[in-house]
Design a protein around this motif. Structure first.
Motif, PDB file in Angstrom:
ATOM      1  N   SER A 107      91.406  28.136  62.090  1.00 15.06           N
ATOM      2  CA  SER A 107      90.795  28.932  63.248  1.00 15.06           C
ATOM      3  C   SER A 107      90.347  29.978  63.071  1.00 15.06           C
ATOM      4  CB  SER A 107      91.711  29.068  64.537  1.00 15.06           C
ATOM      5  OG  SER A 107      91.875  27.573  64.857  1.00 15.06           O
ATOM      6  N   ALA A 108      90.998  31.021  62.441  1.00 12.85           N
ATOM      7  CA  ALA A 108      90.715  32.418  62.050  1.00 12.85           C
ATOM      8  C   ALA A 108      89.837  32.385  61.045  1.00 12.85           C
ATOM      9  CB  ALA A 108      91.793  33.377  61.639  1.00 12.85           C
ATOM     10  N   GLN A 111      86.511  31.525  62.457  1.00 13.38           N
ATOM     11  CA  GLN A 111      86.294  32.418  63.510  1.00 13.38           C
ATOM     12  C   GLN A 111      85.382  33.610  62.596  1.00 13.38           C
ATOM     13  OE1 GLN A 111      89.344  34.879  64.930  1.00 13.38           O
ATOM     14  NE2 GLN A 111      88.640  34.502  67.079  1.00 13.38           N
ATOM     15  N   GLY A 142      92.767  31.309  66.802  1.00 16.98           N
ATOM     16  CA  GLY A 142      91.951  32.471  66.035  1.00 16.98           C
ATOM     17  C   GLY A 142      92.933  33.828  66.002  1.00 16.98           C
ATOM     18  N   ALA A 143      92.176  34.792  65.377  1.00 21.98           N
ATOM     19  CA  ALA A 143      92.965  36.079  64.983  1.00 21.98           C
ATOM     20  C   ALA A 143      93.187  36.695  66.200  1.00 21.98           C
ATOM     21  CB  ALA A 143      91.999  36.937  64.403  1.00 21.98           C
ATOM     22  N   GLN A 391      97.012  33.683  60.927  1.00 19.31           N
ATOM     23  CA  GLN A 391      95.870  33.526  61.599  1.00 19.31           C
ATOM     24  C   GLN A 391      95.057  34.801  61.098  1.00 19.31           C
ATOM     25  OE1 GLN A 391      94.472  31.202  63.964  1.00 19.31           O
ATOM     26  NE2 GLN A 391      96.157  30.459  62.983  1.00 19.31           N
TER      27      GLN A 391
END
Length: 438
Positions: A107-108, A111, A142-143, A391
């Motif tokens: 995710s990160a 992103q 995400g982050a 992340q």
């Protein structure tokens, strides 16, 4: 990340670097449109025992969505061996799907490309609100401090699957709670002519998931608090060595598993060839290969001592699948409606039942359907003793470089070469040198 993952992605580092420098690739033209309101393209990850099984699970639901909305969803189930590189190529070319599944650990990284639609409060409100989802699943979207890059779709955790008959034949009354107990049980199992524990030594992502957990159990992290790689920390090195030593020294992982990368260890377990398996939400996969639920038990993944929990008692990564939208979609409203549909209570029950995963939606996770003994172990792990992988933007490179280092160490172990602290540190140092500059 997923329920049955094939060989992990190889040359990711260069692709991700290109994606990052492209400032979001296809998203650079703006925030999407509704120029094509009647169609959507959906890249689904391979969750079932085969792509054909996934199509049988998903197509009736997509037909249902079309009947409700008039929007036709063009489905492509993408193998895990191709998915990340396909996504990264799409972020640079702008020629991607409207909606896609991503491994939550990516995710990160994705992103950071800027290509995915941010799920701010306004967008979450369109699908029923952010508070519908459990915190552990949201932690891998995400982050920290940024709007999520994706929405949780399926949640998973690792568990220890054990063959009841093999255990009984070896005189073992209960599954091991610690690694020392697992090694001791392994001697009894080996004496009966069975393999002890399966692994996918050639699968870089499986390697990452396990050494991440071992690092947590050693009180270590692969990244510093400010996101810099810290692969050669003494405790990280000790953690990686302990995992590889399950083959090299303790002889509980067969040397042949050093080459496994296509879920062969799951098949070995399903066929009664081995006593134990560490896997994510494996029940549907085992059933598809003819193994009855009554043939095996499910227990928490072992820890160093005591029982699973937080801190050094972590025994799983927070695994799962997230659903993302490409920011340059030409059916922004339709894509949002589709995410809402797939994360609705009704669809969450259908899909997570099919894949024997855990719904990340609170109301569905609480239903009796997901309160079986097997699911109880997974749910408790996610709630009390699982940690999210880092992340950070470089997470994908981390998976590739460290996962490959562990793969190389397994190959050395299988060839009979001695695994030392120095040899482990050398492989991890090489991996750290391949990471992008902070």
């Amino acid at each position: 990340m997923r329920s049955i993952r094939a060989a992990a992605v190889g040359a990711v580092t260069m692709s991700l670097a290109l994606a990052a420098t492209a400032c979001g690739g296809g998203s650079s033209t703006g925030g999407g449109s509704n120029d094509s309101p009647k169609t959507l393209t959906y890249w689904a990850s391979n969750q079932g025992a085969s792509i054909e099984i996934d199509k049988k699970v998903l197509q009736p639901e997509l037909d249902k969505f079309q009947k409700q909305t008039g929007i036709k969803v063009k489905l492509e189930v993408v193998p895990w061996s191709d998915l990340l590189n396909r996504i990264l190529t799409a972020t640079t070319s702008g020629q991607g799907p409207d909606v896609l599944n991503i491994g939550n650990t990516w995710s990160a990284s994705l992103q950071a490309t800027g290509a995915l639609l941010p799920w701010d409060a306004k967008n979450f409100d369109k699908i029923g609100g952010k508070d519908r989802f459990v915190d552990s699943a949201l932690g891998s979207t995400g982050a920290e401090g940024k709007d999520p890059a994706a929405v949780p779709l399926y949640s998973m955790a690792y568990a220890l699957y054990y063959n009841k008959k093999i255990f009984a034949d070896a005189g073992i009354a209960k599954p091991p709670a610690t690694w020392d107990e697992l090694i001791a049980d392994g001697k009894k199992i080996s004496a009966k002519g069975k393999s002890v524990l399966g692994a996918e030594g050639g699968n870089v992502s499986e390697n990452i998931h396990h050494v991440f957990v071992f690092a947590k159990q050693h009180g270590a992290d692969f990244f510093t608090a400010d996101g810099k790689p810290n692969f050669t920390d003494d405790n990280v090195v000790a953690a990686v060595k302990q995992y590889v030593d399950l083959m090299a020294k303790d002889k509980v992982i067969p040397t042949g598993d050093a080459e496994y990368a296509q879920n062969q260890s799951v098949s070995d377990f399903a066929k009664g060839k081995q006593a134990m398996l560490l896997w994510q939400s494996a029940s549907s996969n085992l059933k598809s290969q003819g193994m009855s639920d009554s043939d095996y038990g499910i227990a928490p993944v072992p820890v160093q001592s005591g029982t699973p929990g937080t801190g050094t008692q972590v025994n799983s990564a927070v695994m799962g699948i997230n659903m993302a939208v490409f920011k340059n979609t030409k059916n922004l409203d339709g894509a949002t409606k589709f995410v809402k549909f797939m994360t609705s209570d009704a669809e969450q029950k259908i899909l997570n039942t099919a894949y024997t995963s855990i719904p990340p939606v609170k109301s569905v996770q609480a239903e009796a359907t997901f309160s079986t003994p097997a699911n109880a172990v997974l749910k408790d792990t996610l709630a009390t003793s699982a940690a999210a992988l880092p992340q950070v933007a470089a997470e994908s490179q981390f998976e590739t470089t460290v996962g490959t280092a562990v793969k190389n160490l397994f190959a050395d172990a299988a060839a009979g070469r001695t695994i030392t602290t120095d040899s482990v540190k050398a492989e991890l140092e090489k991996a750290q040198q391949q990471m992008p500059a902070a």
